[in-house]
Scaffold this motif. Structure first.
Motif, PDB file in Angstrom:
ATOM      1  N   ALA A 169     -28.666 -61.088  31.385  1.00 44.95           N
ATOM      2  CA  ALA A 169     -27.824 -62.444  30.963  1.00 44.95           C
ATOM      3  C   ALA A 169     -26.958 -62.082  29.391  1.00 44.95           C
ATOM      4  O   ALA A 169     -26.163 -62.301  29.275  1.00 44.95           O
ATOM      5  CB  ALA A 169     -28.777 -63.490  30.746  1.00 44.95           C
ATOM      6  N   VAL A 170     -28.030 -61.398  28.580  1.00 43.79           N
ATOM      7  CA  VAL A 170     -27.230 -61.182  27.160  1.00 43.79           C
ATOM      8  C   VAL A 170     -26.379 -59.943  27.344  1.00 43.79           C
ATOM      9  O   VAL A 170     -25.252 -59.921  26.693  1.00 43.79           O
ATOM     10  CB  VAL A 170     -28.423 -60.721  26.325  1.00 43.79           C
ATOM     11  CG1 VAL A 170     -27.586 -60.263  24.889  1.00 43.79           C
ATOM     12  CG2 VAL A 170     -29.339 -61.714  26.037  1.00 43.79           C
ATOM     13  N   LEU A 171     -26.504 -58.961  27.975  1.00 42.99           N
ATOM     14  CA  LEU A 171     -25.671 -57.804  28.184  1.00 42.99           C
ATOM     15  C   LEU A 171     -24.458 -58.034  29.390  1.00 42.99           C
ATOM     16  O   LEU A 171     -23.202 -57.936  28.823  1.00 42.99           O
ATOM     17  CB  LEU A 171     -26.364 -56.598  29.036  1.00 42.99           C
ATOM     18  CG  LEU A 171     -25.728 -55.510  29.358  1.00 42.99           C
ATOM     19  CD1 LEU A 171     -24.978 -54.920  28.117  1.00 42.99           C
ATOM     20  CD2 LEU A 171     -26.278 -54.464  30.243  1.00 42.99           C
ATOM     21  N   THR A 172     -24.409 -58.614  30.388  1.00 40.73           N
ATOM     22  CA  THR A 172     -23.358 -58.756  31.424  1.00 40.73           C
ATOM     23  C   THR A 172     -22.789 -59.976  31.300  1.00 40.73           C
ATOM     24  O   THR A 172     -21.533 -60.393  31.495  1.00 40.73           O
ATOM     25  CB  THR A 172     -23.790 -58.327  32.968  1.00 40.73           C
ATOM     26  OG1 THR A 172     -24.766 -59.037  33.228  1.00 40.73           O
ATOM     27  CG2 THR A 172     -24.019 -56.661  32.620  1.00 40.73           C
ATOM     28  N   GLU A 243     -24.349 -54.906  12.882  1.00 41.62           N
ATOM     29  CA  GLU A 243     -25.243 -55.899  12.379  1.00 41.62           C
ATOM     30  C   GLU A 243     -25.472 -57.166  13.102  1.00 41.62           C
ATOM     31  O   GLU A 243     -26.496 -57.595  13.454  1.00 41.62           O
ATOM     32  CB  GLU A 243     -25.189 -55.874  10.894  1.00 41.62           C
ATOM     33  CG  GLU A 243     -26.583 -56.683  10.458  1.00 41.62           C
ATOM     34  CD  GLU A 243     -27.714 -55.945  10.572  1.00 41.62           C
ATOM     35  OE1 GLU A 243     -28.836 -56.453  10.296  1.00 41.62           O
ATOM     36  OE2 GLU A 243     -27.605 -54.470  11.095  1.00 41.62           O
ATOM     37  N   MET A 244     -24.318 -57.754  13.519  1.00 40.83           N
ATOM     38  CA  MET A 244     -24.312 -58.925  14.091  1.00 40.83           C
ATOM     39  C   MET A 244     -24.804 -58.664  15.595  1.00 40.83           C
ATOM     40  O   MET A 244     -25.717 -59.578  15.836  1.00 40.83           O
ATOM     41  CB  MET A 244     -22.779 -59.473  14.002  1.00 40.83           C
ATOM     42  CG  MET A 244     -22.398 -59.996  13.000  1.00 40.83           C
ATOM     43  SD  MET A 244     -21.098 -60.938  13.124  1.00 40.83           S
ATOM     44  CE  MET A 244     -19.762 -60.086  13.549  1.00 40.83           C
ATOM     45  N   TYR A 245     -24.688 -57.673  16.155  1.00 43.37           N
ATOM     46  CA  TYR A 245     -25.158 -57.394  17.465  1.00 43.37           C
ATOM     47  C   TYR A 245     -26.723 -57.236  17.380  1.00 43.37           C
ATOM     48  O   TYR A 245     -27.315 -57.967  18.195  1.00 43.37           O
ATOM     49  CB  TYR A 245     -24.457 -56.066  17.932  1.00 43.37           C
ATOM     50  CG  TYR A 245     -23.453 -56.251  18.781  1.00 43.37           C
ATOM     51  CD1 TYR A 245     -23.242 -56.118  20.292  1.00 43.37           C
ATOM     52  CD2 TYR A 245     -22.084 -56.361  18.056  1.00 43.37           C
ATOM     53  CE1 TYR A 245     -21.939 -56.292  20.824  1.00 43.37           C
ATOM     54  CE2 TYR A 245     -20.783 -56.465  18.711  1.00 43.37           C
ATOM     55  CZ  TYR A 245     -20.730 -56.341  20.176  1.00 43.37           C
ATOM     56  OH  TYR A 245     -19.712 -56.731  20.870  1.00 43.37           O
ATOM     57  N   ARG A 246     -27.090 -56.575  16.518  1.00 42.36           N
ATOM     58  CA  ARG A 246     -28.562 -56.107  16.311  1.00 42.36           C
ATOM     59  C   ARG A 246     -29.449 -57.361  15.801  1.00 42.36           C
ATOM     60  O   ARG A 246     -30.702 -57.166  16.009  1.00 42.36           O
ATOM     61  CB  ARG A 246     -28.755 -54.951  15.377  1.00 42.36           C
ATOM     62  CG  ARG A 246     -28.017 -53.645  15.806  1.00 42.36           C
ATOM     63  CD  ARG A 246     -27.970 -52.654  14.702  1.00 42.36           C
ATOM     64  NE  ARG A 246     -27.516 -51.419  15.335  1.00 42.36           N
ATOM     65  CZ  ARG A 246     -26.712 -50.630  14.555  1.00 42.36           C
ATOM     66  NH1 ARG A 246     -26.328 -51.028  13.301  1.00 42.36           N
ATOM     67  NH2 ARG A 246     -26.039 -49.523  15.189  1.00 42.36           N
ATOM     68  N   THR A 247     -28.970 -58.165  15.294  1.00 45.24           N
ATOM     69  CA  THR A 247     -29.768 -59.237  14.882  1.00 45.24           C
ATOM     70  C   THR A 247     -29.545 -60.632  15.701  1.00 45.24           C
ATOM     71  O   THR A 247     -30.491 -61.299  16.013  1.00 45.24           O
ATOM     72  CB  THR A 247     -29.184 -59.785  13.200  1.00 45.24           C
ATOM     73  OG1 THR A 247     -27.845 -60.051  13.287  1.00 45.24           O
ATOM     74  CG2 THR A 247     -29.412 -58.618  12.077  1.00 45.24           C
ATOM     75  N   ARG A 248     -28.139 -61.025  16.072  1.00 46.06           N
ATOM     76  CA  ARG A 248     -28.007 -62.134  16.912  1.00 46.06           C
ATOM     77  C   ARG A 248     -28.368 -62.203  18.302  1.00 46.06           C
ATOM     78  O   ARG A 248     -28.911 -63.060  18.993  1.00 46.06           O
ATOM     79  CB  ARG A 248     -26.655 -62.676  16.575  1.00 46.06           C
ATOM     80  CG  ARG A 248     -26.000 -63.069  15.401  1.00 46.06           C
ATOM     81  CD  ARG A 248     -24.529 -63.659  15.465  1.00 46.06           C
ATOM     82  NE  ARG A 248     -24.361 -64.085  14.003  1.00 46.06           N
ATOM     83  CZ  ARG A 248     -23.184 -64.645  13.620  1.00 46.06           C
ATOM     84  NH1 ARG A 248     -22.358 -65.248  14.671  1.00 46.06           N
ATOM     85  NH2 ARG A 248     -23.099 -64.933  12.125  1.00 46.06           N
ATOM     86  N   ALA A 251     -32.238 -62.325  19.070  1.00 43.45           N
ATOM     87  CA  ALA A 251     -32.555 -63.428  18.601  1.00 43.45           C
ATOM     88  C   ALA A 251     -32.243 -64.397  19.790  1.00 43.45           C
ATOM     89  O   ALA A 251     -33.243 -65.195  20.350  1.00 43.45           O
ATOM     90  CB  ALA A 251     -32.006 -64.302  17.327  1.00 43.45           C
ATOM     91  N   LEU A 252     -31.098 -64.262  20.330  1.00 39.17           N
ATOM     92  CA  LEU A 252     -30.717 -64.892  21.650  1.00 39.17           C
ATOM     93  C   LEU A 252     -31.505 -64.797  22.796  1.00 39.17           C
ATOM     94  O   LEU A 252     -32.108 -65.590  23.635  1.00 39.17           O
ATOM     95  CB  LEU A 252     -29.196 -64.639  21.978  1.00 39.17           C
ATOM     96  CG  LEU A 252     -28.784 -65.108  22.993  1.00 39.17           C
ATOM     97  CD1 LEU A 252     -28.752 -66.649  23.209  1.00 39.17           C
ATOM     98  CD2 LEU A 252     -27.169 -64.888  23.561  1.00 39.17           C
TER      99      LEU A 252
END
Length: 258
Positions: A169-172, A243-248, A251-252
């Motif tokens: 869901a997060v990846l695709t 960094e946005m990818y690695r944090t947000r 969390a999602l």
């Protein structure tokens, strides 16, 4: 074209994407029933797909052979409880949402176990989707084959283990949103340089596809791939984007996990 009658509980984005993808592939099911509580949503859907039956009665959509639960996770429990009495014993119910597991859906549907979960991908609208499927143990090989035939015109639909559904869901499912605004900005900049839409479209498509294949299929390390082009106009912004990818996104992911 599938000979199974298809029902959608919910007439929003994903339903429109699936119907448009099937139509583009000349693979629209002969019998489609879409239910939604919003009359405007149904009217717009009916105008675009006049062959589909639209209704505010969710039981009508739930009484079909293959029933898609095209609703958001927060209302899944209410929707499932509301349709369980309308399901045919031989139907297959397909959830298009993260979070609710097959076990939980079986409970919500009063013990109905003929289930699958699909994480839908927006590029299905142009028949280039990636829609991973997790099947419940109660489904037979024939059931799986029928659902695969229905989904195949939309793009790839690999079978995956259920525990990885939320990761997809997060990846695709959400992945295009990470890129589309950047690609559109690049498209607009290129137009400002004097390139026409007819010139931009094939170049942009090939660049994006080729860039992904180079990263994934060249055999080079990520560092080696990124060193193939010496000029990097946005290099100073890369760390904050990464960094946005690695944090947000983690969390999602934690938020949508069962």
């Amino acid at each position: 074209m599938s000979n199974k009658a298809v029902g959608f509980i919910g007439g929003g984005r994903i339903t429109r994407i699936f119907l448009e993808g099937w139509r583009r592939a000349n693979a629209l099911p002969a019998n489609i029933v879409v239910s939604d509580c919003n009359a405007d949503t149904l009217a717009k859907l009916k105008a675009r797909f006049p062959g589909a039956q639209t209704t505010t009665d969710s039981h009508a959509a739930a009484a079909q052979d293959i029933v898609f639960l095209a609703v958001h996770p927060p209302v899944m429990a209410e929707v499932a409880a509301g349709i369980k009495s309308a399901l045919k014993p031989g139907a297959v119910v397909v959830s298009l949402a993260p979070k609710s597991t097959i076990a939980k859906l079986t409970e919500l549907l009063g013990g109905f176990a003929r289930l699958a979960r699909v994480i839908p991908n927006a590029p299905s609208v142009v028949n280039f989707g990636f829609n991973p499927v997790a099947f419940a143990p109660a489904l037979t090989s024939a059931d799986k084959a029928e659902l695969t035939v229905l989904l195949s015109p939309l793009g790839e639909c690999p079978e995956v283990v259920e525990g990885k559904i939320e990761a997809y869901a997060v990846l695709t499912a959400m992945g295009p949103t990470y890129l589309w605004f950047q690609l559109q900005a690049l498209r607009e900049v290129a137009a400002g340089f004097g390139l026409s839409d007819a010139e931009i479209a094939p170049a942009l498509k090939r660049m994006v596809c080729g860039g992904a294949r180079t990263l994934l299929e060249s055999g080079l390390s990520p560092a080696e791939v990124m060193d193939l082009i010496p000029v990097k106009p946005l290099a100073e912004m890369e760390p904050q984007v990464a960094e946005m990818y690695r944090t947000r996104l983690p969390a999602l992911y934690q938020k949508i996990k069962p």
